[in-house]
Scaffold this active site. Structure first.
Site, short mmCIF file in Angstrom:
data_model
loop_
_atom_site.label_atom_id
_atom_site.label_comp_id
_atom_site.label_asym_id
_atom_site.label_seq_id
_atom_site.Cartn_x
_atom_site.Cartn_y
_atom_site.Cartn_z
N ASP A 127 -0.30 -14.17 6.26
CA ASP A 127 -1.76 -14.18 6.14
C ASP A 127 -2.32 -13.64 7.45
OD1 ASP A 127 -4.44 -14.64 5.87
OD2 ASP A 127 -4.28 -16.81 5.57
N TYR A 186 -17.62 -0.64 4.18
CA TYR A 186 -16.23 -0.32 4.49
C TYR A 186 -16.12 0.36 5.86
CZ TYR A 186 -11.88 2.35 4.49
OH TYR A 186 -10.68 2.93 4.85
N GLY A 211 0.80 -1.21 0.00
CA GLY A 211 0.00 0.00 0.00
C GLY A 211 0.84 1.26 0.00
#
Length: 308
Positions: free
Chosen positions: A42, A132, A17
């Site tokens: 993960d 979200y 990101g």
């Protein structure tokens, strides 16, 4: 003793990101920083997170990982809650087992409904309008109920960077399209654009001050650039600065429109300016205006464009 052994260790989740990219670029010299993405860990596997923390033994964990596709989240709520709630719980539990590890978790202005007309305080009630926002609010709750010493929730808004995909780069691309003579941009949603580098520097400021970081249990702070803008204001500034620095060679009409004229499956807050004063006072920060920071980022893009 090797210098590297004297450095503090930080582990950043969300390697791919724009925030993690800026965290790596702005890391103070006395930090060793390891960033991990989905290929390395993960976050839905609690045991794997524990193993990673045991192996690397960081003094600070920064969770910059999230499901951020706001519109797609409406169709993929399970995945959004998995990454924005359950992964946060897993990280917090792993940190709790290690002890004496700082944890900074990045959240969003979208936990609010936008009904206020003054900047949101850290203790204002959350009331997200979309999947979200609800998933991010749920992640905050996971961290708050564990109340770990040295854990911060850092809400931010409208993040952009020269890395990755974001509103600034999309606007510059559209403004460069020779076949386009105008853009219609929403003018009735108000917030604060935030350069990811500003946010990264704020995170390092907090993470490096261990005494203040560990001054209590889980706490919420807000961190954005200074000032307010609509998406229309933001787009106008992008065009002005993009033209001034040679990223676009002409100007086109930018038309302000109400949000209901822009097709979207997601309801967004009409006002989501965040009050940053608590964070600034706690960590002695001085926030720069969003337009100043946008100018710096666009200059960076212009320099990249000139490089062979």
């Amino acid at each position: 003793m090797a210098i590297s052994h004297l450095k503090r260790k930080a582990l950043v989740f969300g390697k791919n990101g724009q925030l993690a990219w800026e965290l790596l670029r702005t890391a103070p010299e006395d930090w060793d920083v390891l960033a991990m993405g989905r290929a390395e860990v993960d976050l839905l596997d609690a045991d794997m997170i524990e193993q990673v923390l045991t192996q690397h033994d960081p003094g600070l964990v920064i969770n910059a990982s999230a499901y951020t596709a706001v519109d797609q989240a409406e169709l993929d709520a399970e995945r959004a809650f998995a990454l924005n709630q359950h992964a946060v719980a897993n990280i917090a539990d792993a940190v709790a087992k290690r002890g004496a590890v700082g944890l900074i978790h990045v959240s969003t202005d979208f936990v609010f409904d936008g009904e206020k007309s003054s900047p949101y305080q850290t203790n204002d009630e959350t009331a997200p309008l979309n999947v979200y926002g609800r998933s991010k609010a749920a992640g905050e709750i996971e961290l708050l109920k564990r109340n770990l010493p040295g854990s911060l929730i850092l809400r931010t808004s409208w993040v952009y960077s020269s890395h990755g995909s974001n509103f600034v780069k999309t606007m510059l691309r559209l403004m460069s399209d020779e076949g386009r003579d105008h853009l219609n941009i929403i003018a009735d949603q108000i917030g604060t654009p935030t350069w990811a580098r500003s946010l990264a520097e704020a995170i390092w400021c907090a993470g490096s001050n261990r005494e203040r970081l560990f001054a209590g249990g889980a706490r919420i702070f807000h961190s954005t650039d200074a000032g307010v803008a609509s998406w229309y204001d933001f787009a106008v500034a992008i065009q002005e600065l993009g033209f001034a620095h040679g990223l676009i060679n002409r100007k086109i009409a930018i038309n302000p429109i109400p949000h209901h004229q822009y097709p979207s499956p997601t309801e967004r807050p009409s006002f989501s300016v965040l009050d940053k004063s608590d964070f600034e006072q706690q960590f002695d920060l001085q926030t720069k205006h969003w337009r100043h920071q946008l100018d710096s980022m666009i200059q960076e893009l212009a320099l990249e464009k000139k490089q062979p």
